[in-house]
Design a protein around this motif. Structure first.
Motif, mmCIF file in Angstrom:
data_model
loop_
_atom_site.group_PDB
_atom_site.id
_atom_site.type_symbol
_atom_site.label_atom_id
_atom_site.label_comp_id
_atom_site.label_asym_id
_atom_site.label_seq_id
_atom_site.Cartn_x
_atom_site.Cartn_y
_atom_site.Cartn_z
ATOM 1 N N ILE A 87 11.525 7.054 61.040
ATOM 2 C CA ILE A 87 11.856 7.629 62.279
ATOM 3 C C ILE A 87 13.240 7.869 62.402
ATOM 4 C CG2 ILE A 87 10.122 6.517 63.528
ATOM 5 C CD1 ILE A 87 12.187 4.180 64.419
ATOM 6 N N ASN A 88 13.987 8.020 61.183
ATOM 7 C CA ASN A 88 15.405 7.960 61.389
ATOM 8 C C ASN A 88 15.977 9.422 61.712
ATOM 9 O OD1 ASN A 88 14.015 8.862 58.700
ATOM 10 N ND2 ASN A 88 16.022 9.361 57.810
ATOM 11 N N GLU A 89 15.233 10.372 61.843
ATOM 12 C CA GLU A 89 15.713 11.722 62.358
ATOM 13 C C GLU A 89 15.563 11.539 64.023
ATOM 14 O OE1 GLU A 89 13.089 14.997 61.129
ATOM 15 O OE2 GLU A 89 12.989 14.012 59.142
ATOM 16 N N PHE A 90 15.146 10.256 64.466
ATOM 17 C CA PHE A 90 15.074 10.690 65.834
ATOM 18 C C PHE A 90 15.739 9.506 66.713
ATOM 19 C CE2 PHE A 90 10.742 11.516 63.779
ATOM 20 C CZ PHE A 90 10.833 12.736 64.049
ATOM 21 N N VAL A 91 16.734 8.739 65.819
ATOM 22 C CA VAL A 91 17.423 7.864 66.422
ATOM 23 C C VAL A 91 18.978 7.961 66.263
ATOM 24 C CG1 VAL A 91 15.782 6.063 66.363
ATOM 25 C CG2 VAL A 91 17.236 6.427 64.519
ATOM 26 N N THR A 92 19.900 7.591 67.341
ATOM 27 C CA THR A 92 21.210 7.875 67.039
ATOM 28 C C THR A 92 21.984 6.505 67.103
ATOM 29 O OG1 THR A 92 21.142 9.998 68.241
ATOM 30 C CG2 THR A 92 23.320 9.173 68.028
ATOM 31 N N LEU A 93 22.891 6.243 66.508
ATOM 32 C CA LEU A 93 23.603 5.033 66.492
ATOM 33 C C LEU A 93 24.962 5.146 67.297
ATOM 34 C CD1 LEU A 93 24.560 1.905 65.499
ATOM 35 C CD2 LEU A 93 25.591 3.075 63.483
ATOM 36 N N GLU A 94 25.090 4.223 68.520
ATOM 37 C CA GLU A 94 26.054 4.212 69.339
ATOM 38 C C GLU A 94 26.926 3.039 69.260
ATOM 39 O OE1 GLU A 94 25.255 5.015 73.609
ATOM 40 O OE2 GLU A 94 24.587 7.112 73.014
ATOM 41 N N SER A 141 33.712 -1.125 70.918
ATOM 42 C CA SER A 141 34.338 -2.466 70.653
ATOM 43 C C SER A 141 34.474 -3.071 71.874
ATOM 44 C CB SER A 141 35.583 -2.580 69.659
ATOM 45 O OG SER A 141 35.864 -3.971 69.745
ATOM 46 N N LEU A 142 34.187 -4.460 72.216
ATOM 47 C CA LEU A 142 34.671 -5.041 73.381
ATOM 48 C C LEU A 142 35.857 -5.536 73.472
ATOM 49 C CD1 LEU A 142 31.182 -6.124 74.576
ATOM 50 C CD2 LEU A 142 32.352 -4.080 75.345
ATOM 51 N N TYR A 192 27.503 8.005 63.304
ATOM 52 C CA TYR A 192 27.629 7.184 64.815
ATOM 53 C C TYR A 192 28.489 8.052 65.843
ATOM 54 C CZ TYR A 192 31.986 5.993 62.703
ATOM 55 O OH TYR A 192 33.276 5.797 61.892
ATOM 56 N N VAL A 193 27.975 7.489 67.014
ATOM 57 C CA VAL A 193 28.753 8.168 68.206
ATOM 58 C C VAL A 193 29.446 7.160 68.959
ATOM 59 C CG1 VAL A 193 28.503 9.259 70.419
ATOM 60 C CG2 VAL A 193 26.816 9.659 68.359
ATOM 61 N N LEU A 194 30.881 7.350 68.983
ATOM 62 C CA LEU A 194 31.514 6.133 69.743
ATOM 63 C C LEU A 194 31.504 6.304 71.401
ATOM 64 C CD1 LEU A 194 34.936 6.516 67.813
ATOM 65 C CD2 LEU A 194 33.113 4.780 67.537
ATOM 66 N N ASN A 195 30.941 5.378 71.926
ATOM 67 C CA ASN A 195 30.862 5.399 73.090
ATOM 68 C C ASN A 195 31.625 4.112 74.089
ATOM 69 O OD1 ASN A 195 29.643 5.059 75.892
ATOM 70 N ND2 ASN A 195 27.476 4.832 75.228
ATOM 71 N N ASP A 196 32.680 4.576 74.824
ATOM 72 C CA ASP A 196 33.285 3.405 75.331
ATOM 73 C C ASP A 196 32.847 2.760 76.500
ATOM 74 O OD1 ASP A 196 34.196 5.402 77.026
ATOM 75 O OD2 ASP A 196 36.006 5.811 76.262
ATOM 76 N N ARG A 197 31.563 3.615 77.074
ATOM 77 C CA ARG A 197 30.999 2.853 78.284
ATOM 78 C C ARG A 197 29.741 2.083 77.732
ATOM 79 N NH1 ARG A 197 31.713 7.041 82.199
ATOM 80 N NH2 ARG A 197 33.967 7.129 82.021
ATOM 81 N N TYR A 232 29.053 -11.115 74.147
ATOM 82 C CA TYR A 232 29.419 -10.265 73.084
ATOM 83 C C TYR A 232 31.018 -10.278 73.001
ATOM 84 C CZ TYR A 232 24.692 -8.669 72.020
ATOM 85 O OH TYR A 232 23.305 -8.748 71.766
ATOM 86 N N ASN A 233 31.603 -10.060 71.778
ATOM 87 C CA ASN A 233 32.953 -9.498 71.844
ATOM 88 C C ASN A 233 32.963 -8.445 70.803
ATOM 89 O OD1 ASN A 233 32.477 -12.013 70.043
ATOM 90 N ND2 ASN A 233 34.597 -11.581 69.313
ATOM 91 N N ARG A 234 34.147 -7.809 70.647
ATOM 92 C CA ARG A 234 34.450 -6.875 69.518
ATOM 93 C C ARG A 234 33.251 -6.077 69.317
ATOM 94 N NH1 ARG A 234 38.189 -9.919 65.320
ATOM 95 N NH2 ARG A 234 40.069 -9.699 66.809
ATOM 96 N N THR A 235 32.545 -5.901 68.283
ATOM 97 C CA THR A 235 31.601 -4.961 67.891
ATOM 98 C C THR A 235 30.248 -4.899 68.601
ATOM 99 O OG1 THR A 235 32.253 -5.120 65.613
ATOM 100 C CG2 THR A 235 30.247 -3.767 65.848
ATOM 101 N N VAL A 236 30.013 -3.952 69.515
ATOM 102 C CA VAL A 236 28.635 -3.729 69.910
ATOM 103 C C VAL A 236 28.273 -2.509 69.560
ATOM 104 C CG1 VAL A 236 28.823 -5.352 71.808
ATOM 105 C CG2 VAL A 236 29.474 -2.945 72.188
#
Ligand code: ATP
Ligand code: MG
Length: 426
Positions: A159-166, A169-170, A253-258, A266-270
């Motif tokens: 399913i790798n073609e159908f997913v995106t990594l966002e 950092s907190l 990956y896509v950086l998503n600051d929201r 959580y802290n740092r990486t999410v």
């Protein structure tokens, strides 16, 4: 309840029927195999824990604790909760058994979780998570290693073609506290533009306003201060190093600051893996770093990193995909039994064949009936061959082999040759 009212499963709590368990087992075996290939060992925790555990870890002002938990008093009057997630229990178990202090640990778990949400496609009240947690490693190499592991899962499942990594950092607790002040004063100036939920959150858990699904609230956030402007050098380096590792490994990956996550620990990486193929329930996997949680739950300070994924959402994505066609049918061979002599002998023979070919999936007909009826069952079982045992065959010490999926003459086969034929079916 009225006497004749049909008994039904609880809303949002699903049966997993035999027609679906094939695909579940396939998914579960990929998950556990990949986790163990990265050095993670399975841990199993109870499904019920004390309510205080979840309040103290997930946070009082979160969707889960505020409105989604199945909480009840048991007969002793203790407040118990059906676990809504696995990390808190995993940390509790680690502390309780002395597995965390001054040690590195890599655990995975899998099982049912419970949240009282509105049931819809991809969102249930009993659902299943697979998760893993690494303890004792503060450096970004483990963040990268675990995100790479998740990326491998999608490839293995097809399913790798159908997913995106966002990714986001907190920051550290201090950085987040400074940012929180700036955010609250920004939001206070625009309070009129916020919905009720966000107005309330603004005071209790202002970062959660950032991931409001309300477009009007999102508009109001357009010029909001950015958490990354409050990062110190260490946090920035940690995040940059993670990104560099993902770049080097070719994981996009896509950086998503929201992206703030719904749990307080959580802290740092999410991070989240999202898909557009499941409608509103687009997040299939989510996690991050939680360096404060172990201490918060009473252990010695120990960094942690982990994620959980929703198995139902993976199964939904896989349904109708080609991967499912590869799942083996239930049975390889079916024994058709005709006549009194054969009835007695069939079990004995089948047990011998099962001893000799341990992985064979061999089903013996039960319940009698003529040849036609039994062959119909054999066909339905998915078996490739039927082994027909009648009194004549017994007398000749042989079976009649009938091929159910290919054009091939049926043939008589001596008992002692049956195991080698069965081995070819596996
Ligand atoms: P969502 O935003 O969809 O409510 P969440 O942030 O509450 O998700 P987590 O607590 O991070 O989810 O759980 C990790 C994963 O577990 C989710 O990404 C999702 O795949 C799955 N999950 C969470 N809640 C449910 C549910 N009620 N039914 C089915 N799967 C769920
Ligand atoms: Mg949720």
């Amino acid at each position: 309840m009225a006497k004749n009212k049909a008994l039904q499963a609880i809303r949002g709590m699903n049966d997993c029927l035999p027609s679906e368990t094939n695909i579940w087992q396939m998914v579960e075996s990929v998950l556990s195999r990949v986790a163990s290939n990265y050095g993670f060992a399975e841990i199993r925790m109870p499904i019920v824990e004390s309510t205080a555990l979840f309040k103290r870890s997930i946070g009082e002002v979160t969707d889960i604790v505020e409105k989604e938990m199945y909480t009840f008093d048991d007969l002793n009057g203790d407040s118990l909760t059906l676990r809504p997630e696995g990390t808190a229990s995993c940390v509790r178990a680690g502390i309780q058994h002395g597995l965390l202090y001054n040690q590195e640990q890599r655990f995975w778990y899998m099982g049912p979780m419970f949240r009282h949400e509105r049931p819809q496609k991809g969102r249930y009240r009993q659902f299943h998570q697979f998760g893993l947690e690494a303890f004792g490693i503060a450096t970004p190499d483990i963040d990268a290693e675990i995100i790479l592991l998740t990326s491998r899962l999608w490839r293995e499942l097809g399913i790798n073609e159908f997913v995106t990594l966002e990714l986001n950092s907190l920051g550290s607790n201090d950085e987040r506290a400074n940012y929180r002040e700036a955010l609250v004063s920004y939001l206070t100036e625009r309070e009129a533009l916020l919905d009720e939920d966000s107005k309330r959150r603004m005071h209790t858990n202002p970062l959660r306003v950032l991931d409001s699904k309300n477009p009007q609230v999102q508009d109001a956030l357009a010029g909001a201060p950015k958490l990354s402007d409050y990062f110190g050098e260490e946090t920035q380096q940690h995040f940059d190093s993670l990104c560099a590792r993902l770049d080097a490994a070719g994981v996009k990956y896509v950086l998503n600051d929201r992206l703030v996550r719904g749990l307080d620990y959580y802290n740092r990486t999410v991070f989240e893996w999202v898909t557009s193929s499941l409608g509103a329930q687009g997040t299939i996997c989510a996690g991050g770093r939680y360096d404060g949680l172990v201490e918060q739950l009473g252990g010695k300070a120990t960094p942690g990193f982990g994620f959980a994924l929703g198995i139902e959402r993976l199964v939904l994505m896989l349904t109708n995909s080609e991967a499912v066609a590869d799942v083996r049918p239930q049975v390889d061979a079916y024994v058709v039994i005709l006549g009194d002599e054969a009835q007695v002998k069939a079990n004995e023979l089948a047990e011998q064949w099962r001893d000799q070919v341990p992985n064979i999936r061999l089903q013996c007909h039960c319940g009698g009936g003529n040849m036609k009826k039994q062959l119909k069952r054999a066909d339905k079982s998915g078996a490739k061959i039927a082994l027909i045992l009648g009194d004549d065959e017994i007398a000749q010490q042989s079976v009649m082999v009938k091929y159910l999926r290919e054009q091939q003459e049926q043939q008589s086969l001596a008992f002692e040759k049956v195991p080698s034929l069965l081995s070819e079916l596996i």
